[in-house]
Design a protein around this motif. Structure first.
Motif, short mmCIF file in Angstrom:
data_model
loop_
_atom_site.label_atom_id
_atom_site.label_comp_id
_atom_site.label_asym_id
_atom_site.label_seq_id
_atom_site.Cartn_x
_atom_site.Cartn_y
_atom_site.Cartn_z
N VAL A 192 -1.85 -0.13 1.78
CA VAL A 192 -0.96 0.87 1.20
C VAL A 192 0.20 1.11 2.16
O VAL A 192 0.01 1.25 3.37
CB VAL A 192 -1.70 2.19 0.93
CG1 VAL A 192 -0.76 3.22 0.31
CG2 VAL A 192 -2.90 1.96 0.02
N VAL A 193 1.42 1.16 1.61
CA VAL A 193 2.63 1.42 2.39
C VAL A 193 3.06 2.87 2.16
O VAL A 193 3.19 3.31 1.02
CB VAL A 193 3.75 0.46 2.01
CG1 VAL A 193 5.05 0.83 2.71
CG2 VAL A 193 3.37 -0.97 2.34
N HIS A 194 3.28 3.59 3.28
CA HIS A 194 3.72 4.99 3.22
C HIS A 194 5.14 5.08 3.79
O HIS A 194 5.41 4.58 4.89
CB HIS A 194 2.80 5.90 4.04
CG HIS A 194 1.34 5.74 3.72
ND1 HIS A 194 0.71 6.42 2.71
CD2 HIS A 194 0.41 4.94 4.29
CE1 HIS A 194 -0.55 6.07 2.66
NE2 HIS A 194 -0.77 5.18 3.62
N GLN A 195 6.02 5.72 3.05
CA GLN A 195 7.38 5.96 3.51
C GLN A 195 7.93 7.21 2.83
O GLN A 195 8.62 7.15 1.83
CB GLN A 195 8.29 4.76 3.23
CG GLN A 195 9.64 4.84 3.93
CD GLN A 195 10.45 3.58 3.77
OE1 GLN A 195 10.12 2.72 2.96
NE2 GLN A 195 11.52 3.45 4.55
N PRO A 196 7.58 8.40 3.38
CA PRO A 196 8.07 9.65 2.80
C PRO A 196 9.60 9.68 2.80
O PRO A 196 10.24 9.12 3.71
CB PRO A 196 7.49 10.72 3.71
CG PRO A 196 6.34 10.04 4.40
CD PRO A 196 6.72 8.61 4.55
N PRO A 197 10.21 10.28 1.78
CA PRO A 197 9.59 11.07 0.69
C PRO A 197 9.24 10.23 -0.53
O PRO A 197 8.96 10.78 -1.59
CB PRO A 197 10.69 12.07 0.35
CG PRO A 197 11.95 11.31 0.59
CD PRO A 197 11.68 10.39 1.76
N PHE A 198 9.24 8.88 -0.39
CA PHE A 198 8.95 8.03 -1.54
C PHE A 198 7.45 8.01 -1.80
O PHE A 198 6.63 8.32 -0.93
CB PHE A 198 9.46 6.60 -1.28
CG PHE A 198 10.93 6.53 -0.98
CD1 PHE A 198 11.87 6.64 -2.00
CD2 PHE A 198 11.37 6.38 0.33
CE1 PHE A 198 13.22 6.57 -1.72
CE2 PHE A 198 12.71 6.31 0.62
CZ PHE A 198 13.65 6.41 -0.40
N GLN A 199 7.09 7.60 -3.00
CA GLN A 199 5.69 7.52 -3.37
C GLN A 199 5.03 6.33 -2.69
O GLN A 199 5.67 5.29 -2.45
CB GLN A 199 5.57 7.38 -4.90
CG GLN A 199 4.14 7.46 -5.42
CD GLN A 199 4.08 7.40 -6.93
OE1 GLN A 199 5.11 7.26 -7.59
NE2 GLN A 199 2.90 7.51 -7.48
N ASP A 200 3.74 6.48 -2.36
CA ASP A 200 3.01 5.41 -1.70
C ASP A 200 2.97 4.16 -2.59
O ASP A 200 2.85 4.25 -3.82
CB ASP A 200 1.58 5.84 -1.38
CG ASP A 200 1.55 6.95 -0.35
OD1 ASP A 200 2.58 7.17 0.31
OD2 ASP A 200 0.49 7.59 -0.19
N THR A 201 3.06 2.99 -1.94
CA THR A 201 3.05 1.72 -2.65
C THR A 201 1.80 0.94 -2.27
O THR A 201 1.53 0.72 -1.08
CB THR A 201 4.30 0.89 -2.31
OG1 THR A 201 5.47 1.64 -2.63
CG2 THR A 201 4.31 -0.42 -3.08
N VAL A 202 1.05 0.51 -3.27
CA VAL A 202 -0.15 -0.30 -3.04
C VAL A 202 0.26 -1.77 -3.00
O VAL A 202 0.70 -2.33 -4.01
CB VAL A 202 -1.21 -0.06 -4.14
CG1 VAL A 202 -2.43 -0.93 -3.89
CG2 VAL A 202 -1.60 1.41 -4.17
N GLU A 203 0.16 -2.38 -1.83
CA GLU A 203 0.51 -3.78 -1.69
C GLU A 203 -0.63 -4.70 -2.11
O GLU A 203 -0.40 -5.75 -2.71
CB GLU A 203 0.87 -4.09 -0.23
CG GLU A 203 2.23 -3.63 0.19
CD GLU A 203 2.60 -4.14 1.56
OE1 GLU A 203 3.80 -4.35 1.79
OE2 GLU A 203 1.71 -4.33 2.40
N GLU A 204 -1.85 -4.32 -1.78
CA GLU A 204 -3.01 -5.16 -2.08
C GLU A 204 -4.21 -4.28 -2.37
O GLU A 204 -4.45 -3.28 -1.69
CB GLU A 204 -3.32 -6.09 -0.89
CG GLU A 204 -4.49 -7.01 -1.11
CD GLU A 204 -4.82 -7.83 0.13
OE1 GLU A 204 -5.61 -8.79 0.02
OE2 GLU A 204 -4.31 -7.50 1.22
N ASP A 205 -4.94 -4.65 -3.40
CA ASP A 205 -6.17 -3.93 -3.76
C ASP A 205 -7.06 -4.92 -4.49
O ASP A 205 -6.90 -5.13 -5.70
CB ASP A 205 -5.86 -2.71 -4.62
CG ASP A 205 -7.09 -1.83 -4.81
OD1 ASP A 205 -8.14 -2.13 -4.20
OD2 ASP A 205 -7.01 -0.85 -5.57
#
Length: 256
Positions: A192-205
């Motif tokens: 998961v990629v975190h970069q506030p204030p943007f929404q978290d992005t799931v790269e791999e699951d």
């Protein structure tokens, strides 16, 4: 020469380890590493620092005696291993551009059991967590988690004892030893990629499953063979895609 490149590098490393036994059959192994490296490249100097914090490996042997299982088990061992590593990369004259921190429990809890009947059972679960940050992007970091579970069962049928089937009272004699094994691996990876204030992005699951069986037999002193059967499945939850496969293989060895 006008088109030549001159590069230099320096490397400093240190290592320490020790072990102690607080009680009988319980052992702790402690190990740590430190690495500092400088590389002069065309774009400037690069500094890399790697630290393996004192990891702890705990082993507890002959647990079957404590549990009163000597008649069933000939040996029983429990082990656990924790490792923490950090790495910083960047210019020597400023804060690191990239940082990684990994905490690993591999195995989180592992079992190794040997039955007096000849069955060997191993079971282990693991957990790895990594956080990667990039100072060149504001408030950017990536979390990656990996979970694993493994179960393996092996049985050896000596030629001197043979095999006893449920429908037969007598053992079937074999001219050579027969080895049978079954193993299963279950895992899950999530990034998961975190970069506030943007929404978290799931790269791999994704999740993965591997189940297989092995058999080895010596037909004679010069000929041996085996049969392997495996089933695998990978599920990508992000793409909603599932892949399955079956592998069947025969092996043979001839000695002249």
């Amino acid at each position: 020469y006008s088109n030549s490149t001159f590069q230099t590098s320096r490397r400093y490393s240190a290592r320490a380890n020790t072990s102690f036994r607080p009680i009988e059959r319980l052992t702790f192994d402690i190990h740590g590493d430190y690495l500092l490296q400088f590389s002069d490249q065309v774009g400037g100097a690069l500094r890399t620092s790697q630290v393996a914090w004192p990891d702890v490996n705990a082993r507890w042997t002959d647990v079957q005696r404590l549990l009163g299982l000597n008649q069933t088990l000939s040996s029983m061992t429990i082990n656990s291993w924790f490792t923490r590593k950090t790495q910083d990369t960047g210019r020597p004259d400023r804060e690191p551009d990239q940082s990684d921190e990994t905490n690993s429990f591999n195995p989180l809890l592992g079992w190794d059991l040997m039955f007096r009947s000849g069955i060997h059972l191993t079971a282990a679960s693991g957990l790895d967590k990594t956080r990667s940050s990039d100072q060149r992007a504001a408030n950017f970091f990536r979390d990656r988690t990996s979970k694993t579970t493994r179960l393996a069962l092996n049985k050896n049928f000596p030629a001197s004892k043979g095999i006893k089937f449920p429908f037969s009272k007598k053992r079937v004699r074999l001219p050579s030893d027969l080895n049978l094994g079954v193993q299963a691996d279950l895992g899950a990876d999530r990034s998961v990629v975190h970069q506030p204030p943007f929404q978290d992005t799931v790269e791999e699951d994704r999740t993965r499953l591997n189940v297989g069986s092995t058999s080895n037999y010596n037909f004679s002193q010069s000929i041996s063979g085996g049969f392997n059967l495996a089933y695998r499945q990978t599920t990508d939850k992000k793409l909603r895609l599932t892949q399955r496969g079956i592998t069947i293989s025969f092996t043979g060895t001839f000695r002249f």
